[in-house]
Design a protein around this motif. Structure first.
Motif, short mmCIF file in Angstrom:
data_model
loop_
_atom_site.label_atom_id
_atom_site.label_comp_id
_atom_site.label_asym_id
_atom_site.label_seq_id
_atom_site.Cartn_x
_atom_site.Cartn_y
_atom_site.Cartn_z
N PRO A 345 0.81 -1.22 0.00
CA PRO A 345 0.00 0.00 0.00
C PRO A 345 0.85 1.27 0.00
O PRO A 345 0.51 2.25 -0.69
CB PRO A 345 -0.83 -0.12 1.29
N SER A 346 1.96 1.26 0.75
CA SER A 346 2.85 2.43 0.77
C SER A 346 3.52 2.61 -0.58
O SER A 346 3.66 3.74 -1.08
CB SER A 346 3.90 2.27 1.87
N PHE A 347 3.98 1.52 -1.21
CA PHE A 347 4.63 1.62 -2.52
C PHE A 347 3.65 2.17 -3.56
O PHE A 347 4.01 3.01 -4.39
CB PHE A 347 5.16 0.26 -2.96
N LEU A 400 8.46 -1.06 12.62
CA LEU A 400 8.94 0.32 12.62
C LEU A 400 9.39 0.72 11.22
O LEU A 400 9.12 1.84 10.76
CB LEU A 400 10.09 0.48 13.61
N THR A 401 10.07 -0.20 10.54
CA THR A 401 10.51 0.08 9.18
C THR A 401 9.31 0.30 8.27
O THR A 401 9.28 1.26 7.47
CB THR A 401 11.37 -1.09 8.64
N ALA A 402 8.30 -0.58 8.38
CA ALA A 402 7.10 -0.41 7.56
C ALA A 402 6.39 0.89 7.90
O ALA A 402 5.87 1.59 7.01
CB ALA A 402 6.16 -1.60 7.77
N ALA A 403 6.36 1.24 9.20
CA ALA A 403 5.71 2.49 9.60
C ALA A 403 6.46 3.70 9.07
O ALA A 403 5.83 4.70 8.67
CB ALA A 403 5.61 2.55 11.13
N ALA A 404 7.80 3.62 9.04
CA ALA A 404 8.58 4.73 8.52
C ALA A 404 8.30 4.94 7.03
O ALA A 404 8.17 6.08 6.56
CB ALA A 404 10.07 4.48 8.76
N ILE A 405 8.20 3.84 6.29
CA ILE A 405 7.89 3.94 4.86
C ILE A 405 6.48 4.49 4.66
O ILE A 405 6.24 5.32 3.77
CB ILE A 405 8.04 2.57 4.18
N ALA A 406 5.53 4.04 5.50
CA ALA A 406 4.17 4.57 5.41
C ALA A 406 4.15 6.06 5.71
O ALA A 406 3.40 6.83 5.08
CB ALA A 406 3.25 3.82 6.38
#
Length: 439
Positions: A345-347, A400-406
């Motif tokens: 979803p972020s990508f 945390l990594t996924a949240a940072a990308i989001a």
């Protein structure tokens, strides 16, 4: 000059996100260890005997000093290592009553093409009758976050060891059944948990998948990436990538587990590092049109051999192998789907902004650098990996990594000059390419 502004924005956002992750990251951990500790137990009516196989290189990393196959068997060093193991291991009955735990012996054997120190174990209950007990093991785990300890179990001298469970830095205590036989359902669940943990804690496997997902919202045209503009097409490409990877690693996982295929572990791990590097290059500039599916399938074959090495560490018997393979594979696929659900979803949101080309190149470039360090370490070109703190962040803090990308995606979508839709303009070259595709 306007084309440089997205680069400055993405650099600031990624630097902030990365710094936040590093600040809370734990101590260094290897990206994907060439070997793991195995504790193989034989259950008798009055005691439990067995052995522990410890990779010498992981021992050296945990203790912070150089160790070799020759040095660990020297009397003084061996005595100190046995003392270290006693301090970091314990057994007790289910009521909390401590058992006597003895560690003796010490010899070096090659396991998975890596030198292992083999010590003998004897666990004795105070009442003289073995019942269900808990095994606590923190050796190596207390220093290496991605190290794993496999526990195998069997009735004394009867058949081969069946998987009883896996110990990690997060879970250092395991309940061991006195019967010494793991029921099929328990074995399936344990194998599934092992598959989940292996992907979740294997930075190279995770990064390989991320590199293949990066170009999923795009199309390859004339040696460059252009926007696809159709989310359904992007999700279809994700399905192709995940399916291709699953098919590749499932084939070699089954063949290797059944004994039909065998390659040196160091070679397998080196090729896995190479797979991350190749997929990173492909994420920057397409190597082959639709190549991510071929890359996933081809290198997935090698990833399957690495998965099989973990299953083989416990010497599973043929009677439980099919069930364990199904559980292990299911664990891998479930974790991959979670990664896709967290990142895609972020990508896709970033693809609708002018930041995505810069974001994609920065992330892919980071993957290439990490893969090059892994490859150099695993081919013994360098003695240690200087980039371990970066992989620590990826392994220990995936959410945390996924949240940072989001967060990057949300900020990019909220800035009109970065948001293609809000700004009401797109790259003319992309429009031309999309027109060609439509025609």
């Amino acid at each position: 000059m306007r084309t440089n502004r997205p680069w400055r924005g993405i650099a600031v956002l990624l630097a902030a996100a990365y710094t936040m992750g590093i600040l809370i990251a734990g101590e260094p951990a290897a990206a994907h260890p060439l070997s793991a500790t195995a504790i193989l137990l034989d259950v008798a009516p009055d005691r439990v005997t067995g052995s522990v196989q410890l990779p010498v290189d992981r021992l050296a990393a945990a203790l912070g000093r150089p160790l070799t196959a020759a040095s660990v068997t020297q009397p003084a060093e061996l005595g100190e290592l046995r003392g270290y193991l006693r301090e970091h291991s314990a057994a007790a009955g289910t009521d909390g009553t401590p058992w006597q735990l003895e560690i003796s012996g010490g010899r070096v054997e090659r396991v998975d093409d890596v030198d292992h120190l083999i010590c003998d174990l004897v666990l004795t209950p105070p009442g003289g009758a073995v019942g269900d007990f808990t095994l606590t093991w923190t050796a190596i785990l207390h220093r290496l976050a991605v190290h794993q300890v496999f526990v195998g179990l069997r009735p004394a001298g009867d058949g081969e060891h069946a998987v009883a469970g896996t110990l990690t830095w997060q879970r250092q205590t395991l309940t061991v059944p006195a019967a010494g036989v793991v029921a099929p359902q328990t074995g399936f669940l344990a194998a599934m948990r092992l598959g989940i943990e292996h992907i979740a804690e294997g930075a190279d496997h995770l990064l390989f998948l991320i590199m293949l997902l990066l170009p999923a919202p795009l199309l390859a045209r004339t040696g460059r990436w252009v926007r696809a503009g159709d989310p359904r097409r992007s999700w279809l490409r994700v399905v192709h990538v995940v399916t291709a990877f699953a098919a590749g690693h499932s084939i070699t996982l089954a063949l290797a587990s059944l004994g039909y295929v065998s390659l040196p572990v160091r070679l397998v791990e080196s090729v896995i590092a190479l797979s991350v590097l190749v997929s990173g290059v492909h994420a920057i500039r397409p190597l082959v049109r639709g190549g991510e599916a071929w890359i996933a399938a081809g290198f997935g074959l090698m990833h399957g051999l690495a998965f099989a090495a973990l299953v083989a560490d416990l010497g599973l018997g043929r009677e439980s192998l099919v069930t364990d393979l199904l559980g292990f594979n299911l664990g891998i696929e479930l974790t991959q789907l979670i990664v896709v659900a967290l990142l895609m979803p972020s990508f896709l949101a970033l693809d609708r902004t002018r930041l995505y080309p810069g974001f994609r190149i920065v992330v892919a470039g980071t993957g290439i650098v990490l893969a090059a360090a892994w490859f150099a370490e695993r081919t013994t070109m360098i003695g240690g990996n200087p980039l371990e703190p970066v992989t620590d962040h990826l392994v220990e803090h995936p959410f945390l990594t996924a949240a940072a990308i989001a967060l990057v995606a949300v900020v990019a979508r909220s800035v009109p000059s970065w948001n293609r839709d809000a700004a009401g303009h797109t790259d003319g070259r992309v429009d031309h390419d999309r027109a060609e595709l439509a025609g």
